[in-house]
Structure formats: C-alpha cells, structure tokens
Design an enzyme around this catalytic site. Sequence first.
Site, PDB file in Angstrom:
ATOM      1  N   PHE A 178       0.855  -1.187   0.000  1.00  5.40           N
ATOM      2  CA  PHE A 178       0.000   0.000   0.000  1.00  5.40           C
ATOM      3  C   PHE A 178       0.888   1.232   0.000  1.00  5.40           C
ATOM      4  CE2 PHE A 178      -2.577   3.422   1.618  1.00  5.40           C
ATOM      5  CZ  PHE A 178      -3.785   3.240   0.956  1.00  5.40           C
ATOM      6  N   ASP A 224       9.208   2.476   1.636  1.00  2.00           N
ATOM      7  CA  ASP A 224       8.058   3.219   2.132  1.00  2.00           C
ATOM      8  C   ASP A 224       7.957   2.901   3.624  1.00  2.00           C
ATOM      9  OD1 ASP A 224       5.550   3.974   3.014  1.00  2.00           O
ATOM     10  OD2 ASP A 224       4.543   3.468   1.138  1.00  2.00           O
ATOM     11  N   LYS A 229       2.721   9.947   8.491  1.00  3.07           N
ATOM     12  CA  LYS A 229       2.035   9.482   9.698  1.00  3.07           C
ATOM     13  C   LYS A 229       2.572  10.071  11.016  1.00  3.07           C
ATOM     14  CE  LYS A 229      -0.053   5.282   7.824  1.00  3.07           C
ATOM     15  NZ  LYS A 229      -1.459   5.613   7.918  1.00  3.07           N
TER      16      LYS A 229
HETATM   17  C1  LIG Z   1       2.864   2.245   3.866  1.00  6.61           C
HETATM   18  C2  LIG Z   1       1.983   3.398   3.524  1.00  6.61           C
HETATM   19  N1  LIG Z   1       2.301   4.189   2.496  1.00  6.61           N
HETATM   20  C3  LIG Z   1       1.536   5.244   2.157  1.00  6.61           C
HETATM   21  C4  LIG Z   1       0.386   5.552   2.839  1.00  6.61           C
HETATM   22  C5  LIG Z   1      -0.444   6.725   2.431  1.00  6.61           C
HETATM   23  O1  LIG Z   1      -0.325   7.762   3.361  1.00  6.61           O
HETATM   24  P1  LIG Z   1      -1.395   8.959   3.377  1.00  6.61           P
HETATM   25  O2  LIG Z   1      -2.704   8.376   3.750  1.00  6.61           O
HETATM   26  O3  LIG Z   1      -0.842   9.916   4.400  1.00  6.61           O
HETATM   27  O4  LIG Z   1      -1.403   9.550   1.999  1.00  6.61           O
HETATM   28  C6  LIG Z   1      -0.010   4.735   3.914  1.00  6.61           C
HETATM   29  C7  LIG Z   1      -1.260   4.998   4.641  1.00  6.61           C
HETATM   30  O5  LIG Z   1      -1.829   4.158   5.290  1.00  6.61           O
HETATM   31  C8  LIG Z   1       0.824   3.638   4.263  1.00  6.61           C
HETATM   32  O6  LIG Z   1       0.495   2.820   5.271  1.00  6.61           O
END
Ligand SMILES: Cc1ncc(COP(=O)(O)O)c(C=O)c1O
Length: 399
Positions: free
Chosen positions: A138, A223, A252
């Site tokens: 994700f 990520d 986050k």
């Molecule tokens: C691993 C990861 N990358 C990217 C995101 C996306 O972040 P945002 O919701 O702040 O755009 C999330 C959100 O849950 C995530 O868990």
Amino acid sequence: MDTRQLLEWSDKHLMTFAKRYPLALVRGDGVRVWDSDGKEYLDFTSGIAVTALGHSHPKVVGTMREQAATLLHVSNYFHIPQQIHLAKLLCDHSFADRVFFCNSGAEANESAIKLARKWAKEHGASDRGDIITMRGGFHGRTLATVTATAQEKYHHGFEPLPGGFKYVPFNDLRAVERAIDSHTAAVMVEPIQGEGGVNIPDDGYLPGLRKLCDEAGVLLVLDEIQTGMGRTGRLWGYEHSGIEPDIMTLAKALANGVPIGATLATESVASAFTPGTHGSTFGGNPFATAVGLTVFTTMMEERLPERAAATGRLLRGELEAVQKRHPKAATAVRGRGLLVGVDLVPPVADVIGACRERGLLLLSAGDNTLRLAPPLVVDEASVRRAVETIEQVLAGMAK
Ligand SMILES: Cc1ncc(COP(=O)(O)O)c(C=O)c1O
C-alpha cells in the site's frame, strides 16, 4: 451537539469514501479518547499509526501553541529554520543526506517516484522509468501511488491508470530478479506490509533486494510511512535488516497528527531535483516542521523505539497466549514492535465492532486481520486491558 444529528449530517454532506464507525471522537489524552456522548475508549489505532506520542502530548501542544502564535506559514521561497533543523535531525539519524517535505504519505511517495525516475533518466537511458512494487503493498490514494499499490481493489473505476508500474509477489526475490530490466528505475517496498495484513518478509528479503538493485543499478525505495518513527521497535524499519535504502518516505507519526510527509534520499539521488523540478505550497511549513522537531526530539529523549520494542513483546506474547486458548477464533499472531496483526476466523469487522462496544478501538488489515497500532507511549496496564477485551470478544464469538 446531539450525536444523532451529527451522524445524520455526516451521512448527508460528506462524500462516502470511507466506511465510518457510528461515533464521533471529540477529545484525547495519551492512549485514551472520548466520543461525543462522553464514552471513553482505549485507542489502539493511533489514528492509523500516527499519534505515536499519544493524544494531547503536553510538549506537542506547547509547540503548536507557540508556533501558531509566532509564524504558521511562509512558503518554500524562504528558508524555514524549523524545516532545516528537522531535515538535519532526520539525516543525522538515518542513511539520508537530504529531505523534501510535503503533506502526506501519498505525496511523499509521489515525490519518491518522481525523484527515482528523474535520477534513473540522468543515470541511464531516457526510457528508464518503471517502478517495481509488491502485491499486497500500500502506497497511497493519488493516481500514481494507487497504481504503485498493487491491489486491484483500489484501482477499480479509476482507470486509465498511469503507466510505468510492474507488480511482483511480496517476499519473492526471484520474481524481482526476473522483473528488473533496462526500463527499471526503482524497486519500491514497505519493510513490513501494514495495510496489506502486517506481512513480515523473510530476514534475507531486504538484503536480497538491496543486492539485486545494486547489481542492476536501480534504486531501492523504502516506504516507511507506517513502519518508520519507532513503530517497529527501531527508529526505522530497515534497521532490522542491516541494509539502507536510496530513498525513504515518511509521514504518519512524523508530526503526531499534524499533516506532514517527507522524502529522504542520499546526496547522489537527491541531486536529481534541481530548482523548479518539484515543489509544495504547504510542505515543510514552520508549523508542521516545528511540531515534527518536537516529536522527533521527544521520541529520542523518551527512547520510544526501545519502549515500543519492549511493550510490543508483551503485546505479542499476550496475544499469542490468547490465540493458543482460542485457536478456532484466531489462527496467527505476528508483528514487530507495536505493529501487530492477528489473523481471525470470525469477520474482523465484527471483532472490531464488539471491541469498540467494550471501549477498545482497533484497526483491520489485509483480508481478515486485526491490526493493533497503539501509541508508542502505551503502558503495560493498557496493553493487558486491550488483550483482555479482545479475548472476551473472541471467546464470545467462538461459542
Ligand atoms: C505504507 C503506507 N504508504 C503510504 C500511505 C499513504 O499515506 P497517506 O494516507 O498519508 O497519503 C499509507 C497509509 O496508510 C501507508 O500505510
């Protein structure tokens, strides 16, 4: 205002992009939150792994008050002392040399994708732009990051999707080896798949990816939006693996709930961004980065990654005991630090709902996994209370 009226207006006036629980949270303190009817909950969601220092942390509140009253926003045409200090701290404590600040995780990943593509074109052929990502991962909801998210359920209806993404199974080095070719710019992966089900790869996976990327001259992008900032019991998730990425993305927990994102890179990779190539109006403004600075220094002073490792061991141990006592309701427990998943037999939504009724807020992940991501400051008594609640609910459902 009356809760019923509030939920009615929510139903009428908000776009229904998310399935919301039937309550409105109005106040928080540490690991606890209260709804608009005054009911108290233990928050084991942290606003989806965001409020690592807990709700209303006095130092965070103090910084917000002070910075809001001093200077909120100026734009990146000017040097911003708080942004410079936060960038230096992040670089001093990681592999990175330079940082780009933005406002969310998706935006941090967009920046990583743009940076990797630009770097690859400058260090190879002009048609090098493909990003290899992992099934079940994700990376966000913007068009590029939702395409990087190799799960078709998030794509449906949004076609045409941008090109230049290739998907391979998670935790499969051979598949990555086969997928890398002369068009590849980068391999992008979460150290642990959070949304995908708290999936932890084999120990050799990240080192194997590092080796494949080095051999092919492509970038490794981690990520760490969910796994970073102490969540896994180390400051960065990659520290468990002994390797370092070329690019890392954060968001986050970086400012404990004030919107922020960051893309970190080595000097050589970061040099692909030159004046005018990228930007953000709000990114790295004095307010968000002042809060980020307080969050980071507090996290280090209070040794929160170590604390998360210890409390996480307790949480996993207690959950494993519950799983053994209720094998018909829970089939596996896994996690690192305070990012923990429990595979369930009953529908995860039912378990989350029943726990919520008993005053415990939880997340789901993957197909049917309960995800626990409490604030890193969570105390042992709250961990035991949360596990007791989960056990009561599972015992009730196994009957
Ligand atoms: C691993 C990861 N990358 C990217 C995101 C996306 O972040 P945002 O919701 O702040 O755009 C999330 C959100 O849950 C995530 O868990």
